[in-house]
Design a protein around this motif. Sequence first.
Motif, mmCIF file in Angstrom:
data_model
loop_
_atom_site.group_PDB
_atom_site.id
_atom_site.type_symbol
_atom_site.label_atom_id
_atom_site.label_comp_id
_atom_site.label_asym_id
_atom_site.label_seq_id
_atom_site.Cartn_x
_atom_site.Cartn_y
_atom_site.Cartn_z
ATOM 1 N N GLN A 1 0.830 -1.685 -0.226
ATOM 2 C CA GLN A 1 -0.062 -0.303 0.404
ATOM 3 C C GLN A 1 0.714 1.473 -0.106
ATOM 4 O O GLN A 1 0.513 2.422 -0.137
ATOM 5 N N ARG A 2 1.990 1.061 0.042
ATOM 6 C CA ARG A 2 3.099 2.661 1.138
ATOM 7 C C ARG A 2 4.182 2.187 0.331
ATOM 8 O O ARG A 2 4.948 0.812 0.334
ATOM 9 N N PRO A 3 4.558 3.457 -0.684
ATOM 10 C CA PRO A 3 6.077 2.898 -1.416
ATOM 11 C C PRO A 3 6.899 3.134 -0.564
ATOM 12 O O PRO A 3 7.035 3.574 0.492
ATOM 13 N N SER A 4 8.121 2.709 -0.674
ATOM 14 C CA SER A 4 9.420 2.516 0.038
ATOM 15 C C SER A 4 10.134 1.790 -1.850
ATOM 16 O O SER A 4 10.446 0.714 -1.802
ATOM 17 N N PRO A 5 11.709 2.296 -1.441
ATOM 18 C CA PRO A 5 12.633 2.148 -2.084
ATOM 19 C C PRO A 5 13.274 0.679 -1.795
ATOM 20 O O PRO A 5 14.165 0.488 -2.406
ATOM 21 N N TRP B 1 9.591 3.359 8.775
ATOM 22 C CA TRP B 1 9.386 3.299 7.154
ATOM 23 C C TRP B 1 10.375 3.709 6.143
ATOM 24 O O TRP B 1 11.211 5.043 6.632
ATOM 25 N N VAL B 2 10.998 4.148 5.090
ATOM 26 C CA VAL B 2 12.045 4.392 4.310
ATOM 27 C C VAL B 2 11.256 4.871 3.530
ATOM 28 O O VAL B 2 10.547 4.362 2.512
ATOM 29 N N VAL B 3 11.834 6.498 3.145
ATOM 30 C CA VAL B 3 11.161 6.911 1.361
ATOM 31 C C VAL B 3 12.595 7.604 1.151
ATOM 32 O O VAL B 3 13.170 8.073 1.310
ATOM 33 N N GLY B 4 11.939 7.485 -0.131
ATOM 34 C CA GLY B 4 12.486 8.504 -1.683
ATOM 35 C C GLY B 4 12.787 7.815 -2.739
ATOM 36 O O GLY B 4 12.966 6.373 -2.415
ATOM 37 N N THR B 5 13.893 7.764 -2.884
ATOM 38 C CA THR B 5 14.500 7.089 -4.522
ATOM 39 C C THR B 5 15.231 6.967 -4.639
ATOM 40 O O THR B 5 16.298 8.010 -4.271
ATOM 41 N N PRO B 6 16.532 5.885 -5.299
ATOM 42 C CA PRO B 6 17.564 5.579 -5.259
ATOM 43 C C PRO B 6 18.517 5.992 -6.603
ATOM 44 O O PRO B 6 17.401 7.377 -6.952
ATOM 45 N N PRO B 7 19.919 7.007 -5.750
ATOM 46 C CA PRO B 7 20.209 7.851 -7.159
ATOM 47 C C PRO B 7 19.706 7.325 -9.005
ATOM 48 O O PRO B 7 19.953 5.854 -8.747
ATOM 49 N N PRO B 8 19.637 8.436 -9.769
ATOM 50 C CA PRO B 8 19.613 7.822 -10.933
ATOM 51 C C PRO B 8 20.792 7.380 -11.600
ATOM 52 O O PRO B 8 21.669 7.349 -11.106
#
Length: 477
Positions: A440-444, A470-477
């Motif tokens: 339900q909840r996005p996480s990397p 919880w951990v949020v954010g996106t990996p480096p491109p």
Amino acid sequence: MRPSRPLILAVCATLACATNPATGAKELMLISESQEIAMGQGYDKDVLASVGLYGDTALQRWIQQFGLQLAAKSERPNLPWTFHVVDDPAVNAFAIPGGYIYVTRGILAYLNSEAELAGVVGHEIGHVTARHSVSQMSKQQLAQVGLAIGSIASPDFERYAGLTNAGLRVLFLKFSRDNESQADHLGLRYMRRADYDAREMPHVFEMLTRVSETQGGGRVPEWLATHPNPENRRGRIEQEIASGPQTFAGAVVNRDAYLRRLEGLVYGDDPREGYFKGSVFLHPGLRFRLTFPDGWTTSNGRQSVVAVSPQKDAAVEFAPATEPTADAAARAFLSQQGVTSGYPARTSVGGLPAVSAAFAAATDNGSLRGSALFVEYGGAVYRLIGYSSAAGWPAYEPTAERSLLSFARLTDPAALGVEPQRVTIVRTERRTTIADLARQRPSPLTPATLALINQVEPDTPLEADRLVKWVVGTPPP
């Protein structure tokens, strides 16, 4: 081979021995308390320069107050106790002589309460009060053996590269299993004296073992690299708790208050401090990029970025210079004792003003040859050097030169805008599991890693109204 007690007593009869303040035992001690404190002050500067403080002043104030509360219950309350959160993703805590204790931001993310943190910090205080590091140093002085250090470079090349310093060597000093058992015992003692719930301690070390087996790559070693597991650690701690006072009324856990302090904590590597994309190093904060040789072992340190050849006989290093211009930085570098060079040449790298020079260096262990480049960019000066032994440099020179000349502005908006992943605290609205929340909840992170952070399994039932990390954010491109 461990020295026998009769031998230690015989040595104590002729050399400096002292009573261990935490255990009362007589031990060989060639380092006085005043020397221990002075050593710690020097090492602390090295550690903070090489690893760095985590940039949250409120958290730093809190950990100092928290640690002092526990240290006041120890056998050495008058040491100049200092507690820091260091900016490293490794899950670890460590102590150096004189009362300097460090916890990584990495370990904070995996703990679930103040009582668990008290177990970890109390354990490290125990290493100081029992003078474990100082005792090891004394024995090594007697045997004329240097400190064992961890490095990406081989011992043969390490003598040239200068990749370590005295402060960091202490971090890689590995305690014995007996030291670990004793620090566990003392940490439990200090927890009780500070009214923390001792029942929170055993599973902390089980979690640290699990995490150490799956992670790595920080500037400091993981838990198991410096804290070897005594046999049946959890069972032994639980037995000690069971044999002690069983009155836990009023014992402090402070789970929710601790978790709320973690809101916004950086998780994992912080890409704002630079990150690798293959062999390319990108630094969004300083807005530059640099390509290191393919297949070389790389390390992003606080003070420098280093790549070492597969044979560990050549290196390329990047570091800020302290001088105001490229000319001044070149003069300072080339005027070091033992360094010779031709006349530095002004040049341009990626459209940026620079100074380059070939150099040779005579050391006690042999001769080096290499190339140095000093680049002015963004109001700062950066030093890039490639080097190897005098005999090996001709083979490495083309590869190292390509790396030095790859320094360029970073202009990719996606790379410039990258942000670190962070911990956030969520409250469950109903009975659920980490696996269910992940749908339900996005996480990397994977559900397994999220579960480990919360010290549960992915399918462990979680009651409603529970705080979850919880951990949020996106990996480096």
